[in-house]
Scaffold this motif. Structure first.
Motif, short mmCIF file in Angstrom:
data_model
loop_
_atom_site.label_atom_id
_atom_site.label_comp_id
_atom_site.label_asym_id
_atom_site.label_seq_id
_atom_site.Cartn_x
_atom_site.Cartn_y
_atom_site.Cartn_z
N MET A 108 75.86 54.67 101.64
CA MET A 108 75.70 53.38 100.98
C MET A 108 77.08 52.76 100.78
O MET A 108 77.98 53.40 100.26
N ARG A 109 77.21 51.54 101.20
CA ARG A 109 78.49 50.86 101.10
C ARG A 109 78.46 49.89 99.92
O ARG A 109 77.49 49.15 99.72
N TRP A 110 79.54 49.96 99.17
CA TRP A 110 79.66 49.06 98.01
C TRP A 110 80.45 47.81 98.42
O TRP A 110 81.43 47.91 99.13
N GLN A 111 80.00 46.71 97.94
CA GLN A 111 80.67 45.45 98.23
C GLN A 111 80.99 44.74 96.92
O GLN A 111 80.16 44.72 95.99
N ALA A 112 82.18 44.19 96.85
CA ALA A 112 82.59 43.44 95.65
C ALA A 112 82.38 41.97 95.90
O ALA A 112 82.68 41.46 96.98
N SER A 113 81.88 41.31 94.92
CA SER A 113 81.65 39.87 95.03
C SER A 113 82.25 39.19 93.81
O SER A 113 82.34 39.79 92.74
N PRO A 114 82.71 37.97 93.95
CA PRO A 114 83.32 37.28 92.80
C PRO A 114 82.32 37.08 91.67
O PRO A 114 81.13 36.85 91.91
N GLY A 115 82.83 37.17 90.44
CA GLY A 115 81.98 36.95 89.28
C GLY A 115 81.86 35.49 88.95
O GLY A 115 82.34 34.62 89.70
#
Length: 217
Positions: free
Chosen positions: A1-8
């Motif tokens: 499972m790959r984690w992705q960061a997204s802007p808040g």
């Protein structure tokens, strides 16, 4: 499972105002501690000067007049006063003016304060606040030691002196001789100064201590 960061979510005006307020507090905290340290330094110095002046008003001027071990106690208290006063003054000066060392300044555009400089100022603020707290404690301890020194110097007993016991038809007197004038012996007793006519004395003898209340005479 790959984690992705997204802007808040975007910052609200309240968030931006809080950030500016916090940044302003960080910028001003070191000057505030410096000002507090200077005020404490001035106030405590005035307190110590007043106490020293009060201690010189009355009392013995020579601790050699004190009985043992009170003279040793006064010497130790004076040493404690000197040590705590000196160290407290150094710490208060450290808090008010900083360390006598050069500061590394990062090359930044005019008017821009980078976070690294803010972090250095915050660390210096913590060190200055710690020095201020310790300086205040040591200076108060110095004042307490000075008070104890003055108290022992004023109220400590005299060195043991020769005492005379004089017996007259009116009773016996014992105390420290203060001199003879016109055939009258002046004795210092716990009840105060007593004058005894030597021509009426039945016996006059030297004693190491006075019996009963006369021991402090």
């Amino acid at each position: 499972m790959r984690w992705q960061a997204s802007p808040g979510p975007a910052a609200t005006p309240a968030d931006r105002a809080a950030a500016r307020h916090r940044r302003q507090l960080v910028r001003q905290e070191l000057p505030r501690v410096r000002e507090a340290a200077a005020a404490w330094r001035t106030g405590l110095a005035a307190l110590l000067v007043g106490m020293v002046g009060f201690g010189l008003i009355k009392g013995r001027s020579d601790i050699r007049e004190l009985a043992t071990p009170y003279d040793v106690v006064v010497g130790c208290l004076l040493l404690l006063t000197l040590a705590t006063g000196t160290l407290g003054a150094v710490l208060l000066l450290r808090a008010a003016h900083g360390r006598p060392a050069a500061t590394v300044v990062q090359q930044t555009p005019p008017g821009v304060l980078v976070w690294g400089e803010e972090a250095l100022d915050h660390q210096e603020t913590l060190r200055a606040a710690k020095a201020l707290t310790r300086g205040v404690v040591l200076t108060v301890l110095c004042a307490a030691a000075l008070t104890a020194t003055v108290a022992v110097t004023w109220y400590g007993p005299d060195k043991s002196k020769a005492r005379l016991e004089v017996v007259t038809p009116d009773g016996g007197f014992c105390g420290s001789p203060r001199g003879v004038t016109d055939g009258r012996l002046l004795l210092r007793t716990p009840a105060g100064q007593v004058t005894v006519r030597l021509d009426e004395a039945l016996t006059v003898r030297a004693v190491e201590s006075c019996p009963g209340p006369g021991t402090t005479g």
